[in-house]
Design a protein around this motif. Structure first.
Motif, PDB file in Angstrom:
ATOM      1  N   PRO A  80       0.791  -1.238   0.000  1.00 10.01           N
ATOM      2  CA  PRO A  80       0.000   0.000   0.000  1.00 10.01           C
ATOM      3  C   PRO A  80       0.818   1.281   0.000  1.00 10.01           C
ATOM      4  CG  PRO A  80      -0.871  -1.573   1.583  1.00 10.01           C
ATOM      5  CD  PRO A  80       0.451  -2.115   1.132  1.00 10.01           C
ATOM      6  N   GLN A  81       2.111   1.198   0.364  1.00 11.71           N
ATOM      7  CA  GLN A  81       2.945   2.400   0.318  1.00 11.71           C
ATOM      8  C   GLN A  81       3.337   2.757  -1.110  1.00 11.71           C
ATOM      9  OE1 GLN A  81       2.836   3.812   3.222  1.00 11.71           O
ATOM     10  NE2 GLN A  81       1.830   1.920   3.827  1.00 11.71           N
ATOM     11  N   GLN A  83       2.133   3.977  -4.263  1.00 18.24           N
ATOM     12  CA  GLN A  83       0.935   4.686  -4.675  1.00 18.24           C
ATOM     13  C   GLN A  83       1.172   5.391  -6.002  1.00 18.24           C
ATOM     14  OE1 GLN A  83      -0.330   7.187  -1.385  1.00 18.24           O
ATOM     15  NE2 GLN A  83      -0.074   5.518   0.110  1.00 18.24           N
ATOM     16  N   PHE A 199      -8.264   3.909  -2.119  1.00 13.38           N
ATOM     17  CA  PHE A 199      -8.144   4.562  -0.815  1.00 13.38           C
ATOM     18  C   PHE A 199      -9.544   4.761  -0.235  1.00 13.38           C
ATOM     19  CE2 PHE A 199      -4.314   6.088  -3.089  1.00 13.38           C
ATOM     20  CZ  PHE A 199      -3.359   5.541  -2.237  1.00 13.38           C
ATOM     21  N   ARG A 201     -10.054   5.883   3.252  1.00 12.07           N
ATOM     22  CA  ARG A 201     -10.043   6.767   4.415  1.00 12.07           C
ATOM     23  C   ARG A 201      -9.175   7.975   4.100  1.00 12.07           C
ATOM     24  NH1 ARG A 201     -10.704   1.836   6.245  1.00 12.07           N
ATOM     25  NH2 ARG A 201     -12.128   1.474   7.987  1.00 12.07           N
ATOM     26  N   GLU A 204      -4.935   8.007   3.932  1.00  9.91           N
ATOM     27  CA  GLU A 204      -4.286   6.833   3.339  1.00  9.91           C
ATOM     28  C   GLU A 204      -3.431   7.237   2.138  1.00  9.91           C
ATOM     29  OE1 GLU A 204      -7.415   3.260   4.564  1.00  9.91           O
ATOM     30  OE2 GLU A 204      -7.395   4.014   2.497  1.00  9.91           O
ATOM     31  N   ASP A 242     -12.366  -2.089   4.154  1.00 10.62           N
ATOM     32  CA  ASP A 242     -11.407  -2.298   5.244  1.00 10.62           C
ATOM     33  C   ASP A 242     -10.246  -3.210   4.857  1.00 10.62           C
ATOM     34  OD1 ASP A 242     -12.844  -0.660   6.893  1.00 10.62           O
ATOM     35  OD2 ASP A 242     -13.823  -2.272   8.014  1.00 10.62           O
ATOM     36  N   LEU A 244      -7.437  -2.695   3.492  1.00 10.28           N
ATOM     37  CA  LEU A 244      -6.110  -2.145   3.795  1.00 10.28           C
ATOM     38  C   LEU A 244      -6.108  -1.330   5.085  1.00 10.28           C
ATOM     39  CD1 LEU A 244      -4.945  -0.987   0.224  1.00 10.28           C
ATOM     40  CD2 LEU A 244      -4.557  -3.184   1.372  1.00 10.28           C
ATOM     41  N   LYS A 245      -7.123  -1.501   5.892  1.00 12.02           N
ATOM     42  CA  LYS A 245      -7.222  -0.739   7.140  1.00 12.02           C
ATOM     43  C   LYS A 245      -6.014  -1.019   8.032  1.00 12.02           C
ATOM     44  CE  LYS A 245     -10.345   0.136  11.035  1.00 12.02           C
ATOM     45  NZ  LYS A 245     -11.637  -0.256  11.681  1.00 12.02           N
ATOM     46  N   LYS A 247      -2.899  -0.317   7.402  1.00 14.83           N
ATOM     47  CA  LYS A 247      -1.663  -0.598   6.670  1.00 14.83           C
ATOM     48  C   LYS A 247      -0.987   0.662   6.132  1.00 14.83           C
ATOM     49  CE  LYS A 247      -2.954  -5.330   5.484  1.00 14.83           C
ATOM     50  NZ  LYS A 247      -3.066  -6.346   4.419  1.00 14.83           N
ATOM     51  N   PHE A 248      -1.411   1.822   6.630  1.00 14.51           N
ATOM     52  CA  PHE A 248      -0.824   3.082   6.207  1.00 14.51           C
ATOM     53  C   PHE A 248      -0.233   3.788   7.429  1.00 14.51           C
ATOM     54  CE2 PHE A 248      -4.168   2.053   3.231  1.00 14.51           C
ATOM     55  CZ  PHE A 248      -3.588   2.304   1.989  1.00 14.51           C
ATOM     56  N   THR A 252      -5.590   8.094  10.222  1.00 13.60           N
ATOM     57  CA  THR A 252      -6.571   8.147   9.142  1.00 13.60           C
ATOM     58  C   THR A 252      -7.938   8.456   9.743  1.00 13.60           C
ATOM     59  OG1 THR A 252      -7.052   5.765   9.255  1.00 13.60           O
ATOM     60  CG2 THR A 252      -5.297   6.468   7.749  1.00 13.60           C
TER      61      THR A 252
END
Length: 266
Positions: A80-81, A83, A199, A201, A204, A242, A244-245, A247-248, A252
Motif C-alpha cells: 500500500p505504500q 501509490q 483509498f 479513508r 491513506e 477495510d 487495507l485498514k 496498513k498506512f 486516518t
C-alpha cells in the motif's frame, strides 16, 4: 407521438443540454506527463513513415472508443505504500460494465501501465466469493474528491460520478514506476502485474501525491469533495473498504458514507 418525433425531440433536447454544458465551468484539464522514459533508441525515419502509413490506412476503432477520461490514485494491494497517479481512458460498454486502459500521464508520450474493469454493484454481487477479493470499492475515491474527470463541465462531471457510485474496479498495473523511484529497472515494464486497490479513508493517500496532481492539472480535490456531499446518501456499504485498514502510516479518518459491508454485519 410517433417514435420518429419522440426521437427528434430527444435529439434536440440533447443538443440544448450539451450546449449549456459546453459553456459551463469545467473540472481542471491540465496536463500530466509520463513518469519515465522507456528504454530504447529514438525512432528512425523508417519507423515514423510506417506509423504515418498506419494512421492513414489502418483501423483504430478500439482505442477510438476510449472516450471517458478519469484520473485518480491507486495503492498496490500487496504494497500500500506504493501509490500511483492513474489516468483512465475508458469505454462505457453498457450501464453495468466499463473497460479502461491506464496510463502514467495524459500526454502523447504517456506510458500504458495497466488496465481496469469497472462493474456495477449489481454485477459485483453476482461474482463468486473468491473473485470478489480482486475488486476494489469506488465510493471512497468519489466521495473524497480524489477521483476526477478532467475537462468535463462541472454538471456533467457530477453526473458521471453519481453514475459510478457503489461500483467496483478490478485493476492490474503492469508497470509500477513512480517519479520518486530510482534505477533503470523502471524504464521497462518488468515482473508480474500488480493488483491495485482504492483509498477508503482520509490520510491513506499521500497528501503530496494529491497536491501535485491537483497543482499540475488545475484540480481542487477539496472542492470536489464538498460538491459531492449530495451523493453521500446514495452510498451503500461496500466490500473491501477495510481491506487495507491499518496498513498506512499516520492517522486516518473515515470518509462520510464509506462503510465496509462486514462492519455493518458485525
Amino acid at each position: 407521438m410517433s417514435e420518429a418525433k419522440r426521437a427528434s425531440r430527444l435529439a434536440g433536447a440533447t443538443v440544448v443540454v450539451l450546449s449549456a454544458l459546453a459553456i459551463a465551468s469545467c473540472t481542471g484539464s491540465g496536463t500530466s506527463g509520463p513518469n519515465t522514459e522507456p528504454a530504447g533508441e529514438a525512432k528512425t525515419p523508417r519507423t515514423r513513415a510506417l506509423e504515418a502509413g498506419a494512421v492513414a490506412m489502418q483501423r483504430d476503432a478500439p482505442p477510438d472508443a476510449l472516450d471517458v477520461y478519469l484520473v485518480g490514485f491507486h495503492p498496490l494491494k500487496a504494497d500500500p505504500q506504493h501509490q500511483l497517479e492513474a489516468h483512465h481512458f475508458c469505454r462505457q460498454v453498457n450501464e453495468d460494465f466499463a473497460q479502461c486502459a491506464l496510463f502514467d500521464g495524459n500526454t502523447a508520450e504517456a506510458n500504458l501501465n495497466g488496465i481496469e474493469y469497472i462493474i456495477s454493484e449489481r454485477l459485483f454481487e453476482r461474482l463468486p466469493a473468491a473473485e470478489k477479493r480482486y475488486w476494489h470499492p469506488h465510493n471512497g475515491e468519489i466521495l473524497s474528491g480524489q477521483l476526477a474527470a478532467p475537462g468535463l463541465p462541472v454538471v456533467a462531471e457530477h453526473e458521471l460520478m453519481k453514475a459510478k457510485m457503489n461500483s467496483y474496479g478490478k485493476t492490474w498495473h503492469t508497470w509500477t514506476s513512480e517519479k520518486h523511484d530510482a534505477g533503470d529497472i523502471h524504464s521497462l515494464p518488468l515482473g508480474e502485474p500488480a493488483l491495485a486497490w482504492s483509498f477508503n479513508r482520509f490520510g491513506e493517500a499521500r497528501q503530496a501525491l494529491i497536491d501535485e496532481r491537483d497543482r499540475k492539472m488545475g484540480i481542487d480535490s477539496e472542492k470536489l469533495r464538498q460538491t459531492r456531499q449530495d451523493l453521500v446518501p446514495l452510498a451503500h456499504p461496500q466490500a473491501g473498504v477495510d481491506a487495507l485498514k491499518g496498513k498506512f502510516p499516520g492517522p486516518t479518518q473515515p470518509i462520510p458514507g464509506v462503510v465496509d459491508k462486514q462492519a455493518v454485519k458485525r
